[in-house]
Design a protein around this motif. Structure first.
Motif, short mmCIF file in Angstrom:
data_model
loop_
_atom_site.label_atom_id
_atom_site.label_comp_id
_atom_site.label_asym_id
_atom_site.label_seq_id
_atom_site.Cartn_x
_atom_site.Cartn_y
_atom_site.Cartn_z
N SER A 176 0.84 -1.21 0.00
CA SER A 176 0.00 0.00 0.00
C SER A 176 0.87 1.26 0.00
O SER A 176 0.58 2.22 -0.73
CB SER A 176 -0.92 0.00 1.22
OG SER A 176 -1.79 -1.11 1.20
N MET A 177 1.94 1.26 0.78
CA MET A 177 2.84 2.42 0.81
C MET A 177 3.50 2.64 -0.56
O MET A 177 3.68 3.78 -1.00
CB MET A 177 3.90 2.24 1.89
CG MET A 177 3.38 2.21 3.31
SD MET A 177 2.51 3.72 3.80
CE MET A 177 0.80 3.15 3.72
N SER A 178 3.83 1.55 -1.23
CA SER A 178 4.42 1.66 -2.57
C SER A 178 3.43 2.27 -3.56
O SER A 178 3.81 3.08 -4.41
CB SER A 178 4.90 0.30 -3.06
OG SER A 178 5.98 -0.17 -2.30
N PHE A 179 2.17 1.86 -3.45
CA PHE A 179 1.14 2.44 -4.32
C PHE A 179 0.98 3.94 -4.04
O PHE A 179 0.85 4.74 -4.98
CB PHE A 179 -0.19 1.71 -4.13
CG PHE A 179 -0.34 0.49 -4.98
CD1 PHE A 179 -0.34 0.57 -6.36
CD2 PHE A 179 -0.48 -0.76 -4.40
CE1 PHE A 179 -0.48 -0.56 -7.17
CE2 PHE A 179 -0.62 -1.90 -5.18
CZ PHE A 179 -0.62 -1.81 -6.56
N PHE A 180 0.97 4.32 -2.77
CA PHE A 180 0.85 5.74 -2.44
C PHE A 180 2.05 6.54 -2.98
O PHE A 180 1.88 7.66 -3.47
CB PHE A 180 0.73 5.92 -0.93
CG PHE A 180 -0.58 5.48 -0.36
CD1 PHE A 180 -1.75 5.64 -1.08
CD2 PHE A 180 -0.65 4.89 0.90
CE1 PHE A 180 -2.97 5.23 -0.57
CE2 PHE A 180 -1.87 4.48 1.42
CZ PHE A 180 -3.03 4.65 0.69
N ALA A 181 3.24 5.96 -2.87
CA ALA A 181 4.43 6.63 -3.41
C ALA A 181 4.32 6.77 -4.93
O ALA A 181 4.73 7.79 -5.50
CB ALA A 181 5.68 5.85 -3.03
N PHE A 182 3.76 5.74 -5.57
CA PHE A 182 3.56 5.81 -7.02
C PHE A 182 2.63 6.95 -7.40
O PHE A 182 2.92 7.73 -8.33
CB PHE A 182 2.98 4.49 -7.54
CG PHE A 182 2.28 4.61 -8.85
CD1 PHE A 182 2.99 4.78 -10.03
CD2 PHE A 182 0.89 4.59 -8.90
CE1 PHE A 182 2.33 4.92 -11.25
CE2 PHE A 182 0.23 4.72 -10.11
CZ PHE A 182 0.94 4.88 -11.29
N PHE A 183 1.51 7.08 -6.69
CA PHE A 183 0.56 8.16 -7.00
C PHE A 183 1.20 9.53 -6.81
O PHE A 183 0.98 10.45 -7.63
CB PHE A 183 -0.69 8.03 -6.13
CG PHE A 183 -1.59 6.90 -6.52
CD1 PHE A 183 -2.05 6.77 -7.81
CD2 PHE A 183 -1.98 5.96 -5.57
CE1 PHE A 183 -2.88 5.71 -8.18
CE2 PHE A 183 -2.80 4.90 -5.92
CZ PHE A 183 -3.26 4.78 -7.22
N ALA A 184 1.99 9.69 -5.77
CA ALA A 184 2.65 10.98 -5.53
C ALA A 184 3.62 11.31 -6.66
O ALA A 184 3.63 12.45 -7.17
CB ALA A 184 3.38 10.94 -4.19
N LEU A 185 4.42 10.34 -7.08
CA LEU A 185 5.38 10.60 -8.15
C LEU A 185 4.69 10.73 -9.51
O LEU A 185 5.19 11.45 -10.38
CB LEU A 185 6.43 9.49 -8.20
CG LEU A 185 7.52 9.58 -7.13
CD1 LEU A 185 8.52 8.43 -7.29
CD2 LEU A 185 8.25 10.91 -7.19
#
Length: 202
Positions: A176-185
């Motif tokens: 989930s944290m990786s997905f959130f980082a993806f959306f931010a970038l």
């Protein structure tokens, strides 16, 4: 000489010589000049505000990417609970850990650079080079993040069907944290694309 000719001669003698009439002096339109100047200043101010908003928005998104990437790294690296519940026994989790480390380093470096530029008002790179670095860097890291998270999802789902425990919960949290980082970038990449499109190629 007749009376008519004498009267005409007196008129010519008494009247001033007529020549080409000078054109009237142009009066500057002060009101329009002030209006045009006002519009020019307001346009510049709006542009500065827009650029400042874009810079701060990009910095905020990279800060979020740094936070989420760091959390994904910490959660996955600490996901060791003995026996088969060890993240390093699975290639998908090792891949996601490596990408989260890269994303943390990238987002942290970019955030530090932007903070330095906002604080000192000095650019480390030329505008166009900086825009290219931001655009391609954000896109590459966003692709790697979504790739690693997507690779780990099927493995985690299969594990949770057989046993739902702290190992699978930690793995799901890291994903989930990786997905959130993806959306931010990904959002940062959109801003970087806009900045790149406004750069001059001359």
């Amino acid at each position: 000489m007749s009376e008519v000719e004498d009267h005409t001669a007196k008129q010519h003698v008494g009247s001033p010589p007529t020549g080409p009439t000078a054109p009237p002096l142009a009066v500057p339109d002060v009101e329009n000049q002030h209006t045009a100047t006002g519009f020019g200043v307001s346009d510049i101010l709006r542009r500065w505000k827009r650029e400042d908003f874009i810079k701060r928005g990009s910095l905020g998104l990279r800060g979020l990417a740094l936070l989420f990437s760091l959390l994904a790294f910490i959660i996955m690296a600490s996901n060791k609970h003995g026996d088969w519940k060890q993240f390093d026994k699975y290639e998908e989790y090792r891949y996601m850990l490596a990408i989260s480390i890269l994303s943390t380093l990238y987002a942290g470096g970019q955030a530090l650079r932007q903070v330095h530029e906002l604080w000192t008002r000095k650019r480390l790179f030329q505008d166009r080079h900086s825009a290219l670095l931001d655009f391609f860097g954000d896109q590459i890291m966003a692709y790697l993040l979504i790739s690693s998270a997507s690779a780990a999802v099927p493995l985690t789902n299969n594990m949770r069907e057989g046993a739902d425990n702290i190992f699978t919960d930690s793995s799901a949290a890291a994903i989930s944290m990786s997905f959130f980082a993806f959306f931010a970038l990904a959002l940062s990449a959109m801003i970087s694309g806009y900045k790149l499109s406004t750069q001059s190629y001359i």
